[in-house]
Design an enzyme around this catalytic site. Structure first.
Site, mmCIF file in Angstrom:
data_model
loop_
_atom_site.group_PDB
_atom_site.id
_atom_site.type_symbol
_atom_site.label_atom_id
_atom_site.label_comp_id
_atom_site.label_asym_id
_atom_site.label_seq_id
_atom_site.Cartn_x
_atom_site.Cartn_y
_atom_site.Cartn_z
ATOM 1 N N HIS A 121 -28.087 46.025 36.872
ATOM 2 C CA HIS A 121 -27.160 47.058 37.348
ATOM 3 C C HIS A 121 -26.707 46.830 38.796
ATOM 4 O O HIS A 121 -25.756 47.495 39.247
ATOM 5 C CB HIS A 121 -27.800 48.448 37.255
ATOM 6 C CG HIS A 121 -28.036 48.916 35.861
ATOM 7 N ND1 HIS A 121 -27.058 48.913 34.897
ATOM 8 C CD2 HIS A 121 -29.147 49.408 35.262
ATOM 9 C CE1 HIS A 121 -27.555 49.380 33.757
ATOM 10 N NE2 HIS A 121 -28.821 49.669 33.953
ATOM 11 N N ASP A 156 -30.262 44.523 26.907
ATOM 12 C CA ASP A 156 -30.815 45.775 27.416
ATOM 13 C C ASP A 156 -30.092 46.965 26.792
ATOM 14 O O ASP A 156 -28.917 46.876 26.431
ATOM 15 C CB ASP A 156 -30.657 45.808 28.939
ATOM 16 C CG ASP A 156 -31.427 46.929 29.607
ATOM 17 O OD1 ASP A 156 -32.547 46.686 30.076
ATOM 18 O OD2 ASP A 156 -30.903 48.057 29.657
ATOM 19 N N HIS A 158 -28.938 49.487 28.200
ATOM 20 C CA HIS A 158 -27.823 49.877 29.062
ATOM 21 C C HIS A 158 -26.939 48.673 29.384
ATOM 22 O O HIS A 158 -27.424 47.544 29.490
ATOM 23 C CB HIS A 158 -28.339 50.481 30.365
ATOM 24 C CG HIS A 158 -29.267 51.640 30.169
ATOM 25 N ND1 HIS A 158 -30.634 51.477 30.084
ATOM 26 C CD2 HIS A 158 -29.019 52.956 30.033
ATOM 27 C CE1 HIS A 158 -31.199 52.661 29.910
ATOM 28 N NE2 HIS A 158 -30.244 53.571 29.862
ATOM 29 N N ASP A 243 -35.605 48.178 26.188
ATOM 30 C CA ASP A 243 -35.498 49.634 26.087
ATOM 31 C C ASP A 243 -34.645 50.079 24.899
ATOM 32 O O ASP A 243 -34.419 51.282 24.722
ATOM 33 C CB ASP A 243 -34.996 50.270 27.383
ATOM 34 C CG ASP A 243 -33.926 49.462 28.090
ATOM 35 O OD1 ASP A 243 -33.509 48.422 27.555
ATOM 36 O OD2 ASP A 243 -33.496 49.882 29.174
#
Length: 330
Positions: A121, A156, A158, A243
Site C-alpha cells: 500500500h 493479497d 486488498h 488475508d
C-alpha cells in the site's frame, strides 16, 4: 527447484501487540515452517534502494517520525499505520529481505521473504495501510538494473495501490492484482490499466465477497498466466498476502490454505524463472497453514484449487479480458 525463506528477528522492533499487523502473526508463520526449510538472514535496504520508488521527503519523514517516537511507545501515522522507534530499521530490513529473495530467485531458487511491516500500500510519497515502504517495489526496481522485465502478482485481499502507482507508466513491469472488490483502499478496478507506455501492463481482477479457490484459479489460468507468458519476464515477484483466507477477520473471501499452494504451483509452472515471494497481509488462524502450503508447493507438492464452481461474476470478468480491449498483453 530449491527454495529458501528470508527472515530474522529484526522485525520485532516494529510491533504493536494490539494491532492486526503484529509480530505475533509472523511468529505463528515461522513456527509452522518445515524444520528443514533453508533460512537466509535479511539485509538492510539502502536509502538509494528506497529512493528508486519513494521520494526523499517520504524516506526522511518516516525516519524522523520513528526517531521521535518515545521508547516503548507506539506512534500512529494514520488510524491504521503505526511506528515504533525501531520501525525505520525494521522497514529497511523488510525491503532488503525482499531484495535478497529476488536475488535468490535470479539465481534459480524460489525464495519467500517473510517480513514485516508489509509494503504494497505504500505509495511513492506516503505510508498507509500498515505499510511504510513498498518492499516488493523496492526489490523489483533494484532488479530492473539487471533484467529487462518483471511480473508482479499480488494476491493479497486488498488491492496493492502503492505497487500499481509506482509502475503504472512502465512497460517493463506487469502488475496483476486479484482482490476483494470495494475494500480498502478503494482502487483496483478493471479500467485501471496503466498509463503511457505502461498502458495494458496493469491488470486488476476485483472479485465478489464469497469468492473461492475456483474463482482465483480461473483468473490465474485465463488472465494472469497468459499475460505472464506473453511478457516472458526475467523474474516473477509475488506480493503474498494471505488475508483472503476464509477465517481472516479483515475480509470475506473464502480461500482455504491449500488454495495458496495451488496458486503458487500455477505461477511456478507458468514461467521458467524462479518465484520471489514477499509477505504482505494475513491475520487469521489459518495463515500459518497457508504459508506452509506455499512453501510445500515451492518444494514440488501439487495442490488442486477447491471451492467448486467459479462465480458468474468472475466468469464475466474473465470473459471481458479474454474478449480483448482490456489489456494489451492479453
Amino acid at each position: 527447484m530449491p527454495y529458501s525463506v528470508v527472515t530474522g528477528d529484526v522485525f520485532r522492533a516494529h510491533d504493536d501487540p494490539g494491532h492486526p499487523e503484529s509480530q505475533a502473526r509472523l511468529e505463528a508463520v515461522l513456527a509452522g515452517l518445515p524444520a528443514d526449510a533453508r533460512r537466509i538472514a535479511p539485509e538492510q535496504a539502502t536509502p538509494a534502494d528506497l529512493a528508486r520508488v519513494h521520494t526523499n521527503q517520504h524516506i526522511a519523514a518516516i525516519r524522523s517520525f520513528c526517531r521521535e517516537c518515545p521508547p516503548d511507545r507506539v506512534c500512529y501515522l494514520d488510524p491504521d499505520t503505526y511506528v515504533t522507534r525501531g520501525s525505520f530499521d525494521a522497514a529497511l530490513y523488510a525491503a532488503g529481505a525482499a531484495s535478497v529473495a529476488v536475488e535468490r530467485a535470479l539465481h534459480g531458487e524460489h525464495s519467500f521473504a517473510l517480513v514485516r511491516p508489509p509494503g504494497h500500500h505504500a505509495v511513492p510519497d506516503r505510508a498507509m495501510g500498515f505499510c511504510l515502504f513498498n518492499n516488493a517495489a523496492v526489490a523489483t526496481a533494484r532488479a530492473l538494473r539487471r533484467v529487462d522485465r518483471v511480473a508482479i502478482v499480488d494476491w493479497d485481499l486488498h488491492h496493492g495501490n502503492g505497487t500499481q502507482a509506482i509502475f503504472y507508466a512502465s512497460n517493463r513491469v506487469l502488475y496483476c492484482s486479484v482482490h476483494q472488490a470495494g475494500l480498502f483502499p478503494g482502487t483496483g478496478w478493471p479500467d485501471e490499466q496503466g498509463a503511457g507506455p505502461g498502458f495494458g501492463y496493469t491488470i486488476n481482477a476485483p472479485l465478489a465477497a464469497g469468492s473461492t479457490g475456483a474463482d482465483y484459479a480461473l483468473v490465474f489460468g485465463e488472465v494472469f498466466i497468459p499475460a505472464i507468458r506473453r511478457l516472458k519476464p526475467d523474474l516473477v515477484v509475488v506480493s503474498a498476502g494471505q488475508d483472503a483466507l476464509f477465517d481472516d477477520p479483515l475480509g470475506s473471501i473464502l480461500l482455504r490454505p491449500d488454495d495458496f499452494g495451488a496458486l503458487t504451483g500455477m505461477l511456478a509452472a507458468a514461467s521458467p524463472a524462479a518465484l520471489a515471494l514477499v509477505l504482505e497481509g494475513g491475520y487469521g488462524p489459518s495463515h500459518a497453514k497457508a504459508v506452509r502450503a506455499i512453501v510445500a508447493a515451492l518444494d514440488g507438492v501439487d495442490y488442486v484449487p477447491g471451492g467448486g464452481e467459479a462465480k458468474a461474476s468472475t466468469r464475466l470478468l474473465v470473459e471481458a479480458y479474454a474478449g480483448g480491449g482490456r489489456a494489451a498483453l492479453m
